[in-house]
Write a protein that holds these residues in place. Structure first.
Motif, PDB file in Angstrom:
ATOM      1  N   ASP A 184       0.709  -1.094  -0.008  1.00  0.00           N
ATOM      2  CA  ASP A 184      -0.154   0.063   0.003  1.00  0.00           C
ATOM      3  C   ASP A 184       0.834   1.247   0.028  1.00  0.00           C
ATOM      4  O   ASP A 184       0.578   2.161  -0.633  1.00  0.00           O
ATOM      5  CB  ASP A 184      -0.874  -0.101   1.272  1.00  0.00           C
ATOM      6  CG  ASP A 184      -2.065   1.047   1.233  1.00  0.00           C
ATOM      7  OD1 ASP A 184      -2.796   1.258   0.310  1.00  0.00           O
ATOM      8  OD2 ASP A 184      -1.754   2.033   2.224  1.00  0.00           O
ATOM      9  N   GLY A 278      -9.518  -3.074  -5.034  1.00  0.00           N
ATOM     10  CA  GLY A 278      -8.375  -2.259  -4.888  1.00  0.00           C
ATOM     11  C   GLY A 278      -7.166  -3.055  -5.147  1.00  0.00           C
ATOM     12  O   GLY A 278      -6.121  -2.516  -4.345  1.00  0.00           O
ATOM     13  N   ARG A 328      -6.951   2.034  -7.490  1.00  0.00           N
ATOM     14  CA  ARG A 328      -6.357   1.712  -6.415  1.00  0.00           C
ATOM     15  C   ARG A 328      -6.543   3.294  -5.487  1.00  0.00           C
ATOM     16  O   ARG A 328      -6.094   3.378  -4.606  1.00  0.00           O
ATOM     17  CB  ARG A 328      -5.074   1.295  -6.346  1.00  0.00           C
ATOM     18  CG  ARG A 328      -5.096  -0.284  -6.621  1.00  0.00           C
ATOM     19  CD  ARG A 328      -3.452  -0.641  -6.782  1.00  0.00           C
ATOM     20  NE  ARG A 328      -3.008  -0.706  -5.331  1.00  0.00           N
ATOM     21  CZ  ARG A 328      -1.627  -1.128  -5.029  1.00  0.00           C
ATOM     22  NH1 ARG A 328      -0.955  -1.476  -5.972  1.00  0.00           N
ATOM     23  NH2 ARG A 328      -1.165  -1.302  -3.708  1.00  0.00           N
TER      24      ARG A 328
END
Length: 517
Positions: A184, A278, A328
């Motif tokens: 992330d 995502g 995302r």
């Protein structure tokens, strides 16, 4: 566990947004809980089930954290061990075992959780009979998203099956929480993040207003009962519409939802929320890491009465493909970039959530049925479409914010949406959407009955003259009725006069006043 007890880790972007949203809500909402249950038609060994669940929970770093806020930034802190155990319930002696099980699950989903001290998950084996069981899993959204739930369910099933067969349990496929957090963070520091941001900023640079589906004041609704019973939609209905427009079956569904919002509101610039994993296009760590990274992306569709159905589906396909390529980038970041207030719930009064799984579920060789536990939206409507990829049927369920929609209204909207999907499956692709039927068969029958009475000769008077005569004859009679108010002919005439004077003050000419009148 790949971390030691007490280690502090940063939150993913998704976790941060969920944390902020729940802190602002100040109450327990099922929108922050996620889970499902597997209905197994066959025997289940309680000891083996508990062993499988304990083993899988031990493999998932994301389930071994608590959340604290030191006044600067919230953090997740690793917990080496939890004092927890799967729940076992035998409801076979209840008058209605299934209803009792659903009520228990509803209570568990609303159970208050201390984010700093409690395990943020629960599992249960609920026995309805010796050969009928419900395998329940539930999580706080801070530690798990829908994709993660599917990973855990699959792992528990395979682990139990291996234990029941007396064979070795396959190695865990899960990556560590560190991997998920690192993936992330790497994305948010990458050129792809910058490219995604540029796409969304350009697409929404003019800051379109959200499509408001209802403007009514809050109301109460029946507690934990479903607002609208799920309905079955034959997949061939969607595939027929898709074949006419050479699109994936989900694209006509999205186009129909946009058309419904247009017909409901009159808006010609419709924005729909589309939940996404995502994870598409990300590194392998995200595809094998249970946790919270999912997102909701906006789909913006122009819908006018003269738009051809073929063109609307093509627009939906193009818009969805582009959004998925940039999925995302978080919608909350977009709101902040644009400088617009509100959260995801208020920005997307209509959400279309499509959840299909690859193969028919089973449990240790016994047939099983998967049931999603669907949260109610905080605002607006959510259209859920669930089922098996390649199956013959999909399950459609409409959920509405309790403060805005009554049970009866949700049921009506669901029937109309299904009627609309039937209509678009059979319509000419070149048909304009303003001519596509929206009413159910029963509503069409009632409407036609209204035209079956005596026919009167058309008056030579204008509509304005007829209205003025009615004002003089019956000033106190009700002229119009809205959702929460009504106006008499005298009141309506007074409002029209005030509007005319206001328009004259702004320089509007007589010909425009006649049109307004």
């Amino acid at each position: 566990m790949s971390r030691r007890d007490g280690d502090a880790l940063p939150l993913t972007a998704a976790q941060r947004e969920i944390w902020l949203a729940e802190q602002g809500a100040r109450t327990a909402l099922d929108v922050y809980r996620i889970g499902d249950y597997l209905e197994v038609h066959g025997p289940v060994d309680p000891e083996l089930f508990e062993a499988a669940v304990r083993r899988v929970v031990g493999e998932i770093d994301a389930l071994h954290v608590s959340f604290v806020d030191d006044g600067q930034d919230p953090r997740q802190v690793v917990r080496g061990a939890w004092a927890w155990e799967p729940t076992r319930l035998d409801l076979s002696s209840e008058p209605e075992p299934r209803a009792a099980a659903l009520a228990w699950m509803a209570r568990d989903r609303m159970r208050p959780l201390d984010l700093a001290r409690d395990p943020l998950f629960s599992f249960a084996l609920i026995s309805l009979s010796p050969v009928h069981h419900l395998l329940y899993q539930n999580y706080h959204h801070l530690v798990m998203d829908g994709f993660g739930v599917s990973l855990v369910r699959r792992r528990i099933t395979r682990t139990y099956t291996a234990l029941a067969a007396g064979g070795p349990v396959p190695p865990s496929p899960f990556r560590s929480l560190d991997d998920l957090i690192r993936s992330d963070a790497d994305y948010r520091a990458s050129g792809q993040f910058t490219s995604d941001r540029s796409y969304w900023m350009e697409r929404f640079a003019d800051r379109p207003e959200p499509t408001q589906l209802t403007g009514r004041a809050p109301r109460s609704r029946s507690g934990l009962c479903p607002a609208a019973e799920p309905a079955l939609l034959r997949v061939d209905t969607l595939r027929a519409a898709a074949a006419q427009t050479e699109a994936h079956w989900s694209r006509p569904l999205i186009a129909a939802a946009a058309l419904y919002a247009h017909r409901l509101t009159g808006d010609e610039d419709v924005v729909i929320g589309l939940p996404v994993t995502g994870r598409e296009g990300a590194d392998r760590a995200l595809m094998s890491s249970p946790g919270a990274v999912s997102n909701v992306v906006p789909l913006r569709l122009p819908v006018r009465p003269d738009t051809r159905w073929h063109d609307l589906v093509a627009e939906a396909a193009q818009e969805a493909d582009a959004a998925l390529a940039h999925q995302r980038y978080r919608s909350e970041d977009l709101f902040r970039d644009l400088g617009v207030p509100g959260a995801t719930g208020s920005a997307f009064p209509l959400v279309v959530n499509i959840m299909v799984f690859d193969s028919p579920p089973s449990f240790a060789g016994h047939p099983a049925t998967l049931h999603y536990l669907l949260p109610e939206p905080t605002t607006g409507l959510s259209l859920w479409v669930t089922g098996r990829r390649g199956g013959s049927d999909l399950q459609v369920e409409l959920k509405g914010a309790p403060q805005a929609w009554s049970d009866d209204e949700l049921a009506v909207h669901q029937r109309r949406l299904l009627a609309l999907l039937d209509s678009v499956a059979d319509c000419d692709p070149q048909e304009t959407v303003g001519r596509i039927g929206l009413l159910t068969v029963g509503e069409e029958r009632e409407l036609l009955a209204l035209g079956a009475g005596p026919v009167a000769r058309a008056s030579a008077e204008s509509l304005l003259e007829v209205f003025r005569a009615q004002v003089r004859a019956m000033p106190d009679a009700v002229a119009v009725v809205g959702s929460d108010a009504s106006l008499t002919y005298a009141e309506l005439d007074a409002r029209a006069n005030r509007l005319a004077h206001a328009l004259i003050a702004r320089g509007v000419g007589p010909e425009r006043l006649v049109a307004v009148a």
